[in-house]
Design a protein around this motif. Structure first.
Motif, PDB file in Angstrom:
ATOM      1  N   LYS A   8       0.827  -1.213   0.000  1.00  0.00           N
ATOM      2  CA  LYS A   8       0.000   0.000   0.000  1.00  0.00           C
ATOM      3  C   LYS A   8       0.855   1.254   0.000  1.00  0.00           C
ATOM      4  N   GLU A  35      -9.311   0.779  -5.556  1.00  0.00           N
ATOM      5  CA  GLU A  35      -8.610   1.107  -4.319  1.00  0.00           C
ATOM      6  C   GLU A  35      -7.443   2.048  -4.596  1.00  0.00           C
ATOM      7  N   GLY A  38      -8.841   5.321  -5.092  1.00  0.00           N
ATOM      8  CA  GLY A  38      -9.163   5.923  -3.794  1.00  0.00           C
ATOM      9  C   GLY A  38      -7.942   6.543  -3.139  1.00  0.00           C
ATOM     10  N   ASP A  43      -9.140   9.076  -0.320  1.00  0.00           N
ATOM     11  CA  ASP A  43     -10.122   8.333   0.483  1.00  0.00           C
ATOM     12  C   ASP A  43      -9.523   7.076   1.099  1.00  0.00           C
ATOM     13  N   VAL A  44      -8.411   6.591   0.534  1.00  0.00           N
ATOM     14  CA  VAL A  44      -7.778   5.362   1.002  1.00  0.00           C
ATOM     15  C   VAL A  44      -6.341   5.669   1.398  1.00  0.00           C
TER      16      VAL A  44
END
Length: 253
Positions: A8, A35, A38, A43-44
């Protein structure tokens, strides 16, 4: 395909520092394209610091340039000894909070349909403890009355390949011990693909089990020859009366 360390954080760095498409980044780090989008929208992964894959010897600048120039190019992870075995799970399986309430149902399913699995195998497969499995085996679990056996694969607690692998180990152990297996046990100790390819074994309904030799036909012909033949008309022949019976009939008014 091997995935980068800190996937990530690597995706955050690629989104902030390159023009690589979301699809390319998602395929490289093993995330969903939405994702990654995002992450770009904030947002992520809010507050996650980017992890430079170039400085950490996971990507080369030439590889990033090729991906920026060609949207169809797939990023290839540079070999890194520290990343070897990163995907290999160690210790008990982590189960999300949303699925932990379904875990006893999956244990009940495994205990019922695969009793050959040991407590250690079940604990490793669905991420539980041996005391919990033992309480379900002995039906002393506090919620045993409300539990229903549900396939752990259907609940998302494990993969079908992982379940098949454990079942195959149990099958090999059973074969090594030389035990004779019934058809039902044989089907339980094979993988799903092998079980679906097997021919269905004919079974006798429980209601008529034990009546395989029953026959509605008469006795053999040899025994029939010894029996006397009875004429049906003989049942309707009345005894003939004598002369005295005829006189009594005449004297009646």
């Amino acid at each position: 395909m091997a995935k980068p360390l800190m996937a990530k954080a690597t995706a955050v760095w690629l989104v902030d520092n390159t023009t690589i498409s979301f699809k390319q980044i998602a395929d490289f780090v093993g995330m969903h394209e939405l994702e990654v989008q995002g992450i770009a929208d904030g947002d992520v992964a809010a507050g996650v610091k980017g992890f430079d894959p170039i400085a950490n010897n996971q990507l080369t600048q030439e590889e990033i340039d090729s991906a920026q120039n060609n949207p169809l190019h797939k990023l290839k992870l540079k070999f890194n000894p520290s990343a070897a075995g990163e995907e290999k799970r160690r210790g008990p399986r982590y189960t999300p909070l949303s699925k932990r309430q379904d875990r006893p149902n999956s244990i009940l399913w495994l205990v019922k349909f695969h009793p050959e699995l040991s407590d250690g195998q079940i604990a490793k497969l669905v991420g539980t403890t041996k005391p919990t499995i033992q309480s379900i085996r002995e039906r002393t679990h506090w919620n045993i009355a409300n539990m229903q056996p549900i396939d752990p694969v259907a609940l998302g607690l494990c993969k079908q390949s992982e379940l098949d692998a454990i079942v195959q180990k149990a099958a090999a152990k059973k074969a090594a011990e030389g035990g004779v297996m019934s058809d039902d046990e044989r089907r339980k100790l094979v993988s799903t693909e092998q079980s679906l390819e097997m021919d269905a074994a004919p079974k006798i309904p429980t209601a008529i089990e034990g009546l395989e030799t029953f026959s509605l036909s008469d006795e053999p012909a040899e025994e029939k020859e010894d029996e006397p033949v009875i004429d049906a008309d003989s049942f309707f022949n009345l005894p003939k009366g004598g002369a005295e019976d005829e006189d009594e009939d005449d004297l009646r008014p």
